[in-house]
Motif scaffolding. Structure first.
Motif, PDB file in Angstrom:
ATOM      1  N   UNK A  84      23.774  -7.318  45.150  1.00  0.00           N
ATOM      2  CA  UNK A  84      24.411  -5.708  44.727  1.00  0.00           C
ATOM      3  C   UNK A  84      25.420  -5.236  45.711  1.00  0.00           C
ATOM      4  N   UNK A  85      26.315  -4.641  45.333  1.00  0.00           N
ATOM      5  CA  UNK A  85      27.064  -3.574  45.874  1.00  0.00           C
ATOM      6  C   UNK A  85      27.154  -2.242  45.497  1.00  0.00           C
ATOM      7  N   UNK A  86      27.026  -1.396  46.315  1.00  0.00           N
ATOM      8  CA  UNK A  86      26.907  -0.102  45.964  1.00  0.00           C
ATOM      9  C   UNK A  86      27.667   0.757  46.880  1.00  0.00           C
ATOM     10  N   UNK A  87      28.388   1.823  46.468  1.00  0.00           N
ATOM     11  CA  UNK A  87      28.924   3.038  47.064  1.00  0.00           C
ATOM     12  C   UNK A  87      28.176   4.334  47.267  1.00  0.00           C
ATOM     13  N   UNK A  88      27.513   4.500  48.072  1.00  0.00           N
ATOM     14  CA  UNK A  88      26.562   5.656  48.085  1.00  0.00           C
ATOM     15  C   UNK A  88      27.089   7.078  48.383  1.00  0.00           C
ATOM     16  N   UNK A  89      26.623   8.147  47.974  1.00  0.00           N
ATOM     17  CA  UNK A  89      27.157   9.667  48.184  1.00  0.00           C
ATOM     18  C   UNK A  89      26.582  10.037  49.925  1.00  0.00           C
ATOM     19  N   UNK A  90      27.239  10.878  50.083  1.00  0.00           N
ATOM     20  CA  UNK A  90      26.630  11.463  51.223  1.00  0.00           C
ATOM     21  C   UNK A  90      27.150  13.149  51.253  1.00  0.00           C
ATOM     22  N   UNK A  91      26.247  14.077  51.292  1.00  0.00           N
ATOM     23  CA  UNK A  91      24.760  13.881  51.628  1.00  0.00           C
ATOM     24  C   UNK A  91      24.089  13.487  50.112  1.00  0.00           C
ATOM     25  N   UNK A  92      22.950  13.006  50.632  1.00  0.00           N
ATOM     26  CA  UNK A  92      21.786  12.678  49.544  1.00  0.00           C
ATOM     27  C   UNK A  92      20.365  13.187  50.075  1.00  0.00           C
ATOM     28  N   UNK A  93      19.968  13.996  49.142  1.00  0.00           N
ATOM     29  CA  UNK A  93      18.502  14.282  49.518  1.00  0.00           C
ATOM     30  C   UNK A  93      17.695  14.524  48.133  1.00  0.00           C
ATOM     31  N   UNK A  94      16.585  13.774  48.270  1.00  0.00           N
ATOM     32  CA  UNK A  94      15.347  13.952  46.884  1.00  0.00           C
ATOM     33  C   UNK A  94      14.883  15.513  47.213  1.00  0.00           C
ATOM     34  N   UNK A  95      14.794  16.160  46.138  1.00  0.00           N
ATOM     35  CA  UNK A  95      14.392  17.647  46.316  1.00  0.00           C
ATOM     36  C   UNK A  95      12.945  17.367  45.683  1.00  0.00           C
ATOM     37  N   UNK A  96      12.892  16.872  44.688  1.00  0.00           N
ATOM     38  CA  UNK A  96      11.591  16.891  43.960  1.00  0.00           C
ATOM     39  C   UNK A  96      11.595  15.569  43.025  1.00  0.00           C
ATOM     40  N   UNK A  97      10.159  15.065  42.812  1.00  0.00           N
ATOM     41  CA  UNK A  97       9.759  13.926  42.102  1.00  0.00           C
ATOM     42  C   UNK A  97       8.842  14.250  41.245  1.00  0.00           C
ATOM     43  N   UNK A  98       8.885  14.457  39.962  1.00  0.00           N
ATOM     44  CA  UNK A  98       7.629  15.002  39.162  1.00  0.00           C
ATOM     45  C   UNK A  98       7.493  13.806  38.201  1.00  0.00           C
ATOM     46  N   UNK A  99       5.995  13.577  37.866  1.00  0.00           N
ATOM     47  CA  UNK A  99       5.611  12.604  36.971  1.00  0.00           C
ATOM     48  C   UNK A  99       4.796  13.641  35.930  1.00  0.00           C
TER      49      UNK A  99
END
Length: 228
Positions: free
Chosen positions: A174-189
């Motif tokens: 794989x090759x990916x260009x990540x963003x900055x900043x990055x933050x998970x605020x919530x993860x809902x099941x």
């Protein structure tokens, strides 16, 4: 002693510039996560879970799959690291895919492919990724994202699958260009009665790694070999 039989060759597929959010977390029920790992494999000590939600918007981004969306999820494994010697190998427990073409291809390689759809929406710096299984929303991720910069994530991931009772090790570049900043605020099941519920995150949420990239590229099926 049983002879190892090489897996059947299948046409490789290339996917470029998918919109992808990929991250890991510590689960609410570590024992439930461990129970999803089949005999002969071992979950990582902290029972960490991974999830990849991504969208391929146009058929021109693939070598033959066409446009599709996918969420896959499962536990990290011990003792089966990727070629970098750091990233754990992984076991898919769910593989929600919108394309019958991709589902057929993935199922032939041992993925638990089923009908599903993934949507990624960004408004300003807020990203919402929603996964549906058979038309029912089951997972929703909310994250804060910035812009892509000069950083590039690259390497290979390792996924273990089972094809007709034979374990395969697949290496996926794989090759990916990540963003900055990055933050998970919530993860809902969202569905306690759905099988994904066993993988829900602990409260408070503890994210262990992750990124969002609007340009993530990779290859299927990867270099495959029997798992000895």
């Amino acid at each position: 002693m049983t002879d190892l039989v090489a897996p059947a060759l299948v046409a490789p597929q290339l996917v470029v510039n998918s919109r992808m959010i990929y991250f890991g977390w510590l689960p609410a029920d570590p024992d439930a996560v461990a129970a999803l790992v089949p005999k002969g494999l071992e979950p990582i000590a902290n029972r960490q879970v991974f999830m990849n939600q991504y969208v391929v918007d146009d058929e021109g981004q693939t070598s033959g799959f066409g446009a599709y969306s996918l969420t896959y999820i499962g536990p990290d494994l011990a003792g089966l690291d990727a070629p970098d010697g750091v990233t754990p190998g992984r076991w898919w427990t769910h593989y929600f895919n919108s394309s019958p073409v991709v589902r057929e291809y993935a199922a032939a390689r041992g993925a638990p492919a089923s009908v599903g759809r993934t949507m990624i929406e960004i408004r300003g710096r807020r990203l919402v990724a929603t996964t549906e299984a058979d038309g029912v929303p089951v997972i929703r991720t909310t994250a804060r994202v910035g812009r892509t910069g000069d950083a590039v994530n690259r390497g290979q991931l390792r996924y273990i699958t089972d094809v007709g009772g034979r374990r395969l090790s697949g290496i996926y570049p794989f090759v990916a260009e990540p963003v900055d900043p990055f933050e998970i605020e919530s993860l809902e099941f969202l569905e306690p009665n759905h099988s994904t519920w066993s993988l829900r995150p602990a409260n408070p949420l503890e994210i262990t790694w992750g990124f969002y990239s609007p340009r993530s590229s990779f290859a299927y099926p990867g270099g495959e070999s029997p798992l000895s």
